[in-house]
Design a protein around this motif. Structure first.
Motif, PDB file in Angstrom:
ATOM      1  N   SER A  72       0.296  -1.346  -0.096  1.00 44.79           N
ATOM      2  CA  SER A  72      -0.091  -0.195   0.046  1.00 44.79           C
ATOM      3  C   SER A  72       0.699   1.357   0.281  1.00 44.79           C
ATOM      4  O   SER A  72       0.520   2.524  -0.771  1.00 44.79           O
ATOM      5  N   VAL A  73       2.143   1.028   0.245  1.00 46.34           N
ATOM      6  CA  VAL A  73       2.966   2.262   0.359  1.00 46.34           C
ATOM      7  C   VAL A  73       4.448   2.179  -0.348  1.00 46.34           C
ATOM      8  O   VAL A  73       4.952   0.715  -0.138  1.00 46.34           O
TER       9      VAL A  73
ATOM     10  N   VAL B 214       2.768  11.171  -4.431  1.00 44.67           N
ATOM     11  CA  VAL B 214       4.291  11.838  -4.042  1.00 44.67           C
ATOM     12  C   VAL B 214       4.724  11.331  -2.677  1.00 44.67           C
ATOM     13  O   VAL B 214       4.273  12.916  -2.267  1.00 44.67           O
ATOM     14  N   TYR B 215       4.595  11.395  -1.900  1.00 45.41           N
ATOM     15  CA  TYR B 215       5.877  11.704  -0.369  1.00 45.41           C
ATOM     16  C   TYR B 215       6.794  11.830  -0.453  1.00 45.41           C
ATOM     17  O   TYR B 215       7.877  10.518  -0.358  1.00 45.41           O
ATOM     18  N   GLY B 216       7.500  13.112  -0.102  1.00 48.57           N
ATOM     19  CA  GLY B 216       9.123  13.790   0.021  1.00 48.57           C
ATOM     20  C   GLY B 216       9.736  12.991   1.380  1.00 48.57           C
ATOM     21  O   GLY B 216       9.005  13.710   1.956  1.00 48.57           O
ATOM     22  N   VAL B 217      10.400  12.074   1.735  1.00 51.28           N
ATOM     23  CA  VAL B 217      10.840  11.789   2.747  1.00 51.28           C
ATOM     24  C   VAL B 217      11.580  12.385   3.193  1.00 51.28           C
ATOM     25  O   VAL B 217      12.715  12.672   4.222  1.00 51.28           O
TER      26      VAL B 217
ATOM     27  N   MET C 174       0.037  14.991  -5.331  1.00 44.27           N
ATOM     28  CA  MET C 174      -1.158  14.449  -6.002  1.00 44.27           C
ATOM     29  C   MET C 174      -0.828  14.944  -7.601  1.00 44.27           C
ATOM     30  O   MET C 174      -1.042  15.463  -7.884  1.00 44.27           O
ATOM     31  N   ILE C 175      -0.581  13.372  -8.113  1.00 40.69           N
ATOM     32  CA  ILE C 175      -0.886  13.421  -9.576  1.00 40.69           C
ATOM     33  C   ILE C 175      -1.927  12.590 -10.378  1.00 40.69           C
ATOM     34  O   ILE C 175      -2.272  11.109  -9.908  1.00 40.69           O
ATOM     35  N   ASP C 176      -2.958  13.166 -11.551  1.00 38.46           N
ATOM     36  CA  ASP C 176      -3.389  12.577 -11.951  1.00 38.46           C
ATOM     37  C   ASP C 176      -3.303  11.293 -12.596  1.00 38.46           C
ATOM     38  O   ASP C 176      -2.371  11.696 -13.964  1.00 38.46           O
TER      39      ASP C 176
ATOM     40  N   ASN D 234       7.979   8.001  -0.438  1.00 41.65           N
ATOM     41  CA  ASN D 234       6.377   6.715  -0.733  1.00 41.65           C
ATOM     42  C   ASN D 234       5.686   7.468  -2.124  1.00 41.65           C
ATOM     43  O   ASN D 234       5.427   8.834  -1.698  1.00 41.65           O
ATOM     44  N   LEU D 235       4.988   6.385  -2.302  1.00 39.06           N
ATOM     45  CA  LEU D 235       4.273   6.188  -3.270  1.00 39.06           C
ATOM     46  C   LEU D 235       2.736   5.292  -2.734  1.00 39.06           C
ATOM     47  O   LEU D 235       2.627   4.246  -2.205  1.00 39.06           O
TER      48      LEU D 235
END
Length: 394
Positions: free
Chosen positions: A200-201, A240-243, A362-364, A385-386
Motif C-alpha cells: 500500500s506504501v 508522491v510523498y517526499g521523505v 497528487m498526480i492524475d 513514498n508512493l
C-alpha cells in the motif's frame, strides 16, 4: 396533495420551503413526455425520477423500483412548486418529480458542490485547464501549504479542485511520518489507499546506478510515464510523498497529456484517432517473482472527452503488439505514438519542480505523466513514498 407527498420524503434532506408562486407554466406534458423549462424528460424518465417513498430510498435516494417502467406514460400534472411536480402515470401511480438537484438528492453541501463542479468530477475536458511547462506550468505546480489545507475546509476544497482541474497539486511542508497514509485518510480526507504488487506504501530509494529492477531506483533519467500500465485498471491517482532529498539534480518532471493530445487532435486528427482505437500491450516481468500483463488504448475516450491516458513506454510489449496487429496497423500506430511522444519531450512541454522533504504531490495517473531528471550519484539521499487511490474517493 403535493404537500402531503413531499412530507413523505426525507425531511432532513429536503428542507426547501414551498413557493406558492411557482412557475407552473414552465411544466407541460408533451407527446415525448414532460417539459420542465429547458429540461425535457421522456415518459419513462419522468416515472423513473419519482421521489415518493414507494419509489425512492429515504436514506440514499436510490430507486427502489423493481422494473424500468418501459411503456409507462405521464398522464396528468396535479401540482407544481419550485422543487417538485406532482403527477400521475398510466400505471396508476401518483408521485413527485424533482425539479432540481436539491429536491432530487437532498439539501446537502456535498450535493451542492457536486452540482457546481459536475463537469470536473465527470472529467469533461471543457472544465480542464491544459498546460505545458512554458504555458501554464507555473500555475499548475503552484504549491499549497499543508497547515492551511488541514485547518480550513475551503482551503482543502481549493486544493482538491486544483487537482481535478490541472491533474496535479502540490502540498508543501507536510509532517514526516513513518506511515504517511494518514495524510490522505485524515488530513486530506480521502482514501482508502489502493494496494499494489509492492504494497500500500511503496518506498522508492536510490540503490545503485545499475539497479536491475526499476530505473526509479537508479540516479539515471526516468522518462515521463503513467504508472502500472500492466494492470487491467491503472490506478487513478498517484500520491508522491517526499521523505528525504539532499541530492544534486533529480528534479521531478510533469507532462499534461491532455494538453499534448489536444494539439495532436487539432493538427493531425487522423493520428489522434489511431491512439484511441488500437490496443497496446504491456508486460512487467521479474523472472520467478512477478508477471503482470495487460492491454490499453493510449487514449480512452468518453464521447468527445479524453478520459484516461495510459503511457508507459518502458513496459511496452512489442511481441504481443506484433502478434495482435497487422503490419499496416502498427505502422500507423507508431507514426501516431511517435508524433505524440515527440511533443511530450519537446523542451517547452514538461514542467519541472524539485521534490522536497515534506512535499505531497497528487498526480492524475490517467492524465499527467511524471518522471525525473538524472541526479549526481554520491551527493546525498533521495527517498519517497508512493501511494495510490481512486478518483471516486476524492
Amino acid at each position: 396533495m403535493l404537500a402531503t407527498l413531499r412530507s413523505q420524503l426525507v425531511s432532513a434532506k429536503s428542507v426547501h420551503r414551498l413557493l406558492a408562486t411557482a412557475a407552473a407554466q414552465e411544466v407541460a406534458i408533451t407527446a415525448e413526455g414532460l417539459t420542465d423549462g429547458s429540461k425535457q424528460f421522456l415518459h419513462q424518465e419522468s416515472r423513473n425520477l419519482c421521489r415518493c417513498v414507494q419509489c425512492c430510498s429515504q436514506y440514499s435516494f436510490a430507486k427502489t423500483m423493481v422494473n424500468v417502467n418501459d411503456g409507462v406514460q405521464i398522464t396528468k400534472i396535479l401540482d407544481v412548486d419550485a422543487d417538485f411536480i406532482s403527477a400521475k402515470w398510466s400505471d396508476g401511480h401518483t408521485g413527485i418529480i424533482p425539479r432540481n438537484t436539491n429536491s432530487a438528492y437532498g439539501v446537502d453541501s456535498g450535493a451542492t458542490i457536486l452540482e457546481q463542479y459536475m463537469d470536473l468530477v465527470q472529467r469533461k475536458n471543457k472544465a480542464h485547464t491544459f498546460w505545458t511547462g512554458e504555458n501554464g506550468g507555473d500555475t499548475a505546480l503552484e504549491p499549497f501549504q499543508y497547515a492551511n489545507v488541514k485547518a480550513d475546509k475551503e482551503a482543502l476544497q481549493a486544493f482538491l479542485l486544483h487537482f481535478l482541474e490541472y491533474g496535479v497539486a502540490i502540498l508543501k511542508n507536510c509532517p514526516i511520518l513513518e506511515n504517511p497514509v494518514s495524510l490522505l485518510n485524515e488530513d486530506l480526507r480521502y482514501g482508502p489507499v489502493q494496494d499494489t504488487i509492492y504494497g500500500s506504501v511503496v518506498e522508492i530509494k536510490f540503490r545503485s546506478s545499475t539497479d536491475g529492477e526499476l530505473v526509479a531506483y537508479t540516479n539515471n533519467e526516468l522518462p515521463t510515464h503513467t504508472d502500472f500500465s500492466f494492470y487491467t485498471k491503472t490506478p487513478d491517482i498517484l500520491n508522491v510523498y517526499g521523505v528525504e532529498n539532499t541530492v544534486v539534480g533529480g528534479e521531478s518532471t510533469y507532462v499534461d497529456t491532455f494538453g499534448v493530445l489536444n494539439e495532436v487532435r487539432e493538427e493531425r486528427p487522423d493520428l489522434f484517432q489511431i491512439l484511441t482505437e488500437v490496443d497496446v500491450y504491456y508486460r512487467y516481468a521479474v523472472p520467478g517473482k512477478k508477471l503482470n500483463v495487460s492491454s490499453h488504448k493510449v487514449v480512452e475516450m468518453r464521447g468527445e472527452n479524453m478520459y484516461r491516458v495510459v503511457d508507459m513506454f518502458c513496459e511496452l510489449d512489442e511481441l504481443e503488439f506484433v502478434r495482435h496487429n497487422d503490419i499496416e496497423t502498427r505502422k500507423k500506430w507508431w507514426e501516431a505514438y511517435s508524433y505524440y511522444r515527440n511533443k511530450c519531450t519537446e523542451p517547452r512541454t514538461p514542467a519541472a519542480r524539485r521534490l522536497d522533504k515534506g512535499d505531497l504531490i497528487m498526480i492524475d495517473n490517467c492524465r499527467v505523466l511524471h518522471g525525473r531528471k538524472p541526479f549526481v550519484d554520491g551527493t546525498g539521499e533521495r527517498v519517497m513514498n508512493l501511494m495510490y487511490a481512486e478518483f471516486s474517493h476524492v
